[in-house]
Write an enzyme that holds these catalytic residues in place. Structure first.
Site, mmCIF file in Angstrom:
data_model
loop_
_atom_site.group_PDB
_atom_site.id
_atom_site.type_symbol
_atom_site.label_atom_id
_atom_site.label_comp_id
_atom_site.label_asym_id
_atom_site.label_seq_id
_atom_site.Cartn_x
_atom_site.Cartn_y
_atom_site.Cartn_z
ATOM 1 N N GLU A 233 0.802 -1.224 0.000
ATOM 2 C CA GLU A 233 0.000 0.000 0.000
ATOM 3 C C GLU A 233 0.833 1.271 0.000
ATOM 4 O OE1 GLU A 233 -0.256 -2.506 2.222
ATOM 5 O OE2 GLU A 233 -0.683 -1.770 4.252
ATOM 6 N N ASN A 234 2.136 1.149 0.269
ATOM 7 C CA ASN A 234 2.984 2.338 0.192
ATOM 8 C C ASN A 234 3.449 2.627 -1.232
ATOM 9 O OD1 ASN A 234 4.462 -0.085 0.734
ATOM 10 N ND2 ASN A 234 6.304 1.142 0.974
#
Lengths: 218, 237, 218, 237
Positions: free
Chosen positions: A54-55
């Site tokens: 998700e980063n």
């Protein structure tokens, strides 16, 4: 009791392998921090699975060789990773559009508690002194199509994690689709918790004795 | 193995069904997937709701799809232009519905549909006829209107470069609605001028991540819509 | 009368030059289709102004040389343009984030009607037979910091465009900051319409006679 | 002439005022503008509200800004990590406020702030303590929570490459919150590892268009936060 249980059930690596077998070819998958990360090591031969972190990376590869770590190429657990050919980088709003918009097929998460209707608690014990920290867990369980939990069947002190009702603050309500533990694989269905597979040496009655929520045989 | 490249335009669009909601990329002719649209005309699915900024030019591409009576309703910001003849005529005859949306609201509704945002507030159209019947609300002393995300069954998109994962690059202002329409459909179908090996696209410059794309078809030499219009070509030809 | 007016006022090219003079160095500017596009030709020496076109280009340059037109490099009016060094391309949601988010400093638009409190009507005459088409006008007037209108002072039939209340459907309410016409430059203020500059040969009384809304001297 | 490049870190941050809302890019150390943060510590502005995904590590960067008692309130998704000691201690002592936001909601609130969207609905946090006291609403049979856009007075962002217009490129997963934070501040201040001539960045690959950036400062060799933490360095040193 705890020792016992560990002896008779699967190793967590074996559980991760079970999870990997249930993820079809071509899936987009987000793996939670910790035990869920083991799943990436067991993609069956011939399948291609794309990992989302998700980063801001789609197409996350394994950890780099020693000496090739890049502090600007990390996963959501802030560990060094690599990018596979065909990967791409993007910003946080785009990343969570993938999650919230239903584009990720599978999410494999850890759990503190799971209730019999699929409620998940995995971000806080709710203790007054704990620093609350949620990260992306609530977005993931709200947006990803299939939510798999991988976890030891009981807590470190031997208490059940699969219970009638979560006592910890929820991450989401009625969200878990399947639970993989060292003792069994359990589906969360409209008819309740249905045991899909028992680990070698584990009986249904033994499993039920380690589970507060009511289980059903398949 | 993941290979989103399909062999033909026909294979790419053959499951588009009657009554489907279809997004079509492009701003004017720039970025309009004319070969996919023509194949959809051959295919014949009807009663479509089409989301696209304009309504096409002359008698090719989107205008031809409308002329062929396959479109029940248009959702767009600018349904007329110098060369649009088909839509105005059908609209005057009451043969096609129109939902007119400010261009920025249209873009944001598509993006919201793709990003899992069911609704949002925007200042555009407040105090105008386009906000009539819509819920308004004041934030920090300013008035906003509630708008809803749009999702489609299919998006038809044109791009420059694709790989087998569905990662896409676009060309200049032909990018326009492509990236957000890719996000907002259950099945996104892309025509690409070139298809390259996995890894040939720098991961830093991918515009549409492959996760938003289901099918890619190679159209190496797409038609130039304005030339077809100038020649007064008509599809089917 | 119409002929008269055209003789005594500025040419629209001169009006465009007036607009260009009022746009500071370093501004981000969106120019509407038609007459507003003339403004780009009059950026004063030493100033750098960056043009945004809502179909996905920041750093729009002039029309290309004959034979160098690219059908995939166009402006919001669907005319061929170029991109300057330092330009960038982006998608429609990002483009309207620039507009709606207040990042564009100036927008220069045409008008059908402007009311004395700055209401603008420029997208539809509201006639039942007209095909309504709004494009980006409502987003622009809602989001851009300064809204300049450039227009003939009256309609083709000599009727006032600057009126007490718009009869056409609004594009936005209380949005216009300044009006540039062939007869005058007029500020929309909390105290009403204030004449900033009269074209050569135009008297205040003559201007008022061509304007339904009440004007004020500076 | 447009030249957003300023000569020093000090010039870049000197108008940050007491009580300002400051966004700081980065996910862990990746993308954290440590030199800008250290200059903000020298500068001394206090009572800041800081929007950042984490709360820093060890006693450098964001952790040092907090330790120096310049931060009144943190808005973040994950305020603890293996090496975060400063925030937990102040939080336990009631010396710093915390607004905990799910990571995707944080990203979307920042993007909304930059895009002129005052509020939107999201499914994240529904039926959890983080939605308590917030308005919920049902769309298509599912429950969503209303969340508001966030804007900042200043954003401090780290990137790889910049030009004098403020066009930016990032490096790998150090991109994270940078592009959306650039959009959401009145004044966006960027530290860039390299500054290139206008036109050196391909217009197709610009990640942050210059319109979202007000100042750029050249920091050719930014510190490696994890090394500083491993060496137990403390800022100010």
């Amino acid at each position: 009791m705890v020792t016992d249980e560990k002896k008779i059930g699967w190793e967590m690596n074996e559980v991760a392998q079970k999870v990997a077998l249930d993820i079809p070819d071509g899936s987009y998958v987000n793996l939670g921090i910790g035990i869920p990360e083991l799943v990436a090591g067991y993609v069956p031969e011939g399948r291609e699975v794309i990992y989302h972190t998700e980063n801001g990376l789609l197409g996350m590869g394994p950890a780099p060789q020693a000496g090739e770590e890049d502090p600007e190429l990390i996963n959501a657990g802030k560990k060094y990773v690599t990018a596979i050919p065909g990967a791409c980088f993007f910003h946080h709003a785009d990343s969570f559009s993938m999650i919230r918009g239903g584009h990720i097929d599978y999410c494999v998460l850890g759990a503190l508690q799971i209730s019999e209707n699929g409620d998940l608690a995995n971000w806080s014990t709710g203790e007054p002194k704990a620093i609350p920290a949620v990260g992306g867990a609530m977005d993931l369980i709200a947006g990803v199509k299939n939510i798999f939990v991988i976890s030891q069947h009981t807590t470190k002190t031997g208490d059940p994690k699969i219970i009638k009702q979560c006592s910890y603050p929820l991450t989401g309500k009625e969200v878990v689709n399947r639970i993989y533990t060292n003792l069994a694989i359990i589906d969360v269905t409209n008819d309740g918790l249905v045991v899909r597979e028992l680990a070698p040496g584990v009986t249904f009655d033994y499993l039920q004795s380690k589970t507060e929520a009511r289980l059903k045989e398949k | 193995m993941i290979n989103k490249v399909v062999r033909s335009l026909k294979e790419a669009i053959s499951d588009i069904f009657d009554g489907a909601i279809v997004m079509i990329s492009g701003f004017g002719e720039a970025g309009s997937p004319i070969e996919l649209i023509h194949k959809l005309i051959d295919h014949g699915a009807k009663d479509l709701t089409v989301v696209s900024n304009n309504t096409g030019s002359g008698h090719v591409g989107l205008a031809a799809l409308i002329e062929n009576r396959q479109v029940k309703k248009m959702i767009c910001s600018f349904p007329r232009s110098a060369n649009s003849k088909v839509f105005p005529e059908l609209y005057h005859n009451g043969e096609i519905e129109l939902e007119l949306v400010p261009q920025g609201t249209l873009a944001e509704r598509i993006r919201a549909g793709g990003a899992g945002i069911p609704a949002f507030y925007t200042p555009a159209s407040v105090n105008t006829p386009l906000a009539e019947g819509k819920e308004t609300r004041v934030f920090n002393g300013h008035k906003y209107v509630l708008e809803h995300g749009i999702r489609a069954d299919f998006s038809l998109v044109k791009c420059k470069t694709a790989d087998r994962y569905g990662n896409l690059l676009y060309n200049k202002t032909a990018r326009n609605f492509g990236p957000i329409m890719c996000m907002a459909a259950n099945t996104t179908i892309v025509q690409a001028r070139e298809i390259v090996e996995l890894g040939a696209i720098d991961p830093e410059v991918v515009v549409t991540p492959g996760i938003f794309v289901q099918r890619v078809v190679h159209v190496s030499n797409p038609a130039d819509e304005s030339k077809l219009v100038a020649e007064d070509r008509r599809y089917p030809w």
